[in-house]
Design a protein around this motif. Structure first.
Motif, mmCIF file in Angstrom:
data_model
loop_
_atom_site.group_PDB
_atom_site.id
_atom_site.type_symbol
_atom_site.label_atom_id
_atom_site.label_comp_id
_atom_site.label_asym_id
_atom_site.label_seq_id
_atom_site.Cartn_x
_atom_site.Cartn_y
_atom_site.Cartn_z
ATOM 1 N N GLY A 8 -13.206 -4.346 -0.806
ATOM 2 C CA GLY A 8 -12.954 -2.925 -1.067
ATOM 3 C C GLY A 8 -11.693 -2.435 -0.388
ATOM 4 O O GLY A 8 -11.559 -1.237 -0.099
ATOM 5 N N GLY A 9 -10.750 -3.331 -0.141
ATOM 6 C CA GLY A 9 -9.537 -2.969 0.595
ATOM 7 C C GLY A 9 -8.629 -1.995 -0.125
ATOM 8 O O GLY A 9 -7.765 -1.385 0.507
ATOM 9 N N ALA A 10 -8.799 -1.828 -1.430
ATOM 10 C CA ALA A 10 -7.956 -0.899 -2.186
ATOM 11 C C ALA A 10 -8.524 0.520 -2.219
ATOM 12 O O ALA A 10 -7.896 1.422 -2.776
ATOM 13 C CB ALA A 10 -7.781 -1.404 -3.625
ATOM 14 N N GLY A 11 -9.694 0.740 -1.621
ATOM 15 C CA GLY A 11 -10.324 2.055 -1.656
ATOM 16 C C GLY A 11 -9.753 3.022 -0.640
ATOM 17 O O GLY A 11 -8.872 2.679 0.146
ATOM 18 N N ARG A 12 -10.288 4.251 -0.634
ATOM 19 C CA ARG A 12 -9.787 5.295 0.259
ATOM 20 C C ARG A 12 -9.861 4.861 1.714
ATOM 21 O O ARG A 12 -8.900 4.975 2.454
ATOM 22 C CB ARG A 12 -10.585 6.593 0.071
ATOM 23 N N LEU A 13 -11.023 4.393 2.127
ATOM 24 C CA LEU A 13 -11.174 3.907 3.491
ATOM 25 C C LEU A 13 -10.507 2.542 3.652
ATOM 26 O O LEU A 13 -9.861 2.273 4.662
ATOM 27 C CB LEU A 13 -12.648 3.818 3.863
ATOM 28 N N GLY A 14 -10.663 1.691 2.647
ATOM 29 C CA GLY A 14 -10.155 0.333 2.732
ATOM 30 C C GLY A 14 -8.672 0.251 3.008
ATOM 31 O O GLY A 14 -8.211 -0.589 3.804
ATOM 32 N N ARG A 15 -7.893 1.118 2.379
ATOM 33 C CA ARG A 15 -6.436 1.064 2.577
ATOM 34 C C ARG A 15 -6.069 1.306 4.042
ATOM 35 O O ARG A 15 -5.195 0.633 4.595
ATOM 36 C CB ARG A 15 -5.739 2.090 1.674
ATOM 37 N N SER A 16 -6.729 2.269 4.670
ATOM 38 C CA SER A 16 -6.446 2.555 6.083
ATOM 39 C C SER A 16 -6.962 1.446 6.983
ATOM 40 O O SER A 16 -6.327 1.104 7.988
ATOM 41 C CB SER A 16 -7.063 3.898 6.495
ATOM 42 N N VAL A 17 -8.111 0.869 6.639
ATOM 43 C CA VAL A 17 -8.655 -0.226 7.442
ATOM 44 C C VAL A 17 -7.731 -1.431 7.378
ATOM 45 O O VAL A 17 -7.406 -2.040 8.411
ATOM 46 C CB VAL A 17 -10.073 -0.588 6.955
#
Length: 323
Positions: A8-17
């Motif tokens: 889920g790295g492309a999601g809202r949280l994922g990008r920041s993580v």
């Protein structure tokens, strides 16, 4: 430095993580159904596209990328955004597929994202916790498919921890209402309102009991968690939130307006105290959030001037409550 795969790295949280872990010095692989445009992530971040619900796909992805740790974020992220059976099936299958594949391969550290909604607030039948602030000991009472799927994700890592012992380290975390960097500058939040609109109209934040967290603080938490997993009990769950409430009035006054019967329970939530305790993360990990809406909206004024977002500071009767 660890090699970390983030689903889920492309999601809202994922990008920041993904960005935060890369900045912290980790070798990061982002896995999602769709790739993000070039330049979104820091240099060196790898991207993998995969449908993790496909038979055997999670195992193949992990074999191919060979990470030291897995952070599982991939899920349908919004309650009622799909039919209840679809949300339940998708989220529980994703969690089991990723955690079981990582366990089969002996990946040493496995973390899954849960949600504060497991507690059951907002239930049409009414809801009150044992006390405020709520914490990890508060009884979960999920009332919708999303919340139930997240509780099962927690139980999934606990099941594998019970089976594996200390050979593999597991954890789950409950990120509060995530606010990404661009949302401080005026971009719509997950529910379509801006942060300033959520502050101006308490009813907008009441659904989440005024909880929130900066996505970059979640990335910082995960970095600290990864570095300390060997020294804490296995299979732990943590609330991850801001140190204050997303409100301009004390929750002692606000919560009784939106949570019937909470007057006595909320009486201790004075000044800017949040309804969700992060003391466990402080105690076991030494982690504390670095960002609040009070600091980030001020910084966002400069960003807004460059991006075209309007971020004029609201007149807040609670501004004197800043500590």
């Amino acid at each position: 430095m660890s090699r970390i795969l983030v689903t889920g790295g492309a999601g809202r949280l994922g990008r920041s993580v993904v960005a935060g872990l890369a900045k912290a010095g980790h070798d990061v692989v982002s896995a999602d159904r769709d790739a993000v445009p070039d330049g979104t992530f820091p240099a060196g971040v790898e991207q993998e596209t995969a449908d993790l619900l496909g038979p055997g796909e999670a195992l193949r992805l992990l074999e191919r990328t060979a990470p030291d740790a897995v952070i599982h974020l991939a899920a349908i992220a919004v309650p009622f955004s799909a039919p209840e059976d679809v949300i339940f099936s998708t989220n529980t299958r994703l969690a089991f597929a990723v955690v079981s594949a990582a366990s089969e391969l002996g990946i040493g550290k496995i973390i899954t994202a849960s949600s504060p909604t497991v507690l059951g607030y907002g239930s049409p039948a009414g809801w009150l916790p044992e006390c405020f602030p709520v914490d990890e000991a508060t009884t979960p009472r999920p009332w919708n498919a999303y919340a139930l799927s997240k509780l099962i994700a927690e139980q999934t890592v606990q099941m594998f921890a019970a089976a594996q012992g200390d050979r593999i380290r597991y954890a789950a975390f409950r990120p509060c209402y995530v606010i990404s960097p661009e949302e401080w500058a005026g971009a719509p939040t997950q529910q379509g309102h801006t942060v300033r609109e959520r502050l101006a109209d308490p009813a907008l934040s009441a659904a989440a009991l005024f909880n929130y967290v900066d996505a970059r603080d979640v990335a910082d938490f995960l970095d600290v968690l990864l570095r300390n997993m060997d020294s804490i009990p296995n299979g732990e769950t943590f609330f991850v939130g801001a140190a204050d409430a997303l409100a301009t009035e004390p929750l002692a006054a606000l919560l009784p307006r939106f949570v019937p019967g909470s007057e006595a329970l909320a009486a201790g939530l004075t000044d800017s105290s949040p309804a969700f305790s992060i003391d466990k993360a402080k105690r076991l990990l030494g982690w504390e959030p670095q960002r609040t809406w009070r600091t980030e909206l001020g910084q966002a004024d400069l960003v807004g001037a460059a991006t075209g977002f309007t971020t004029t500071a609201p007149a807040t009767p609670g501004s004197q409550e800043t500590k």
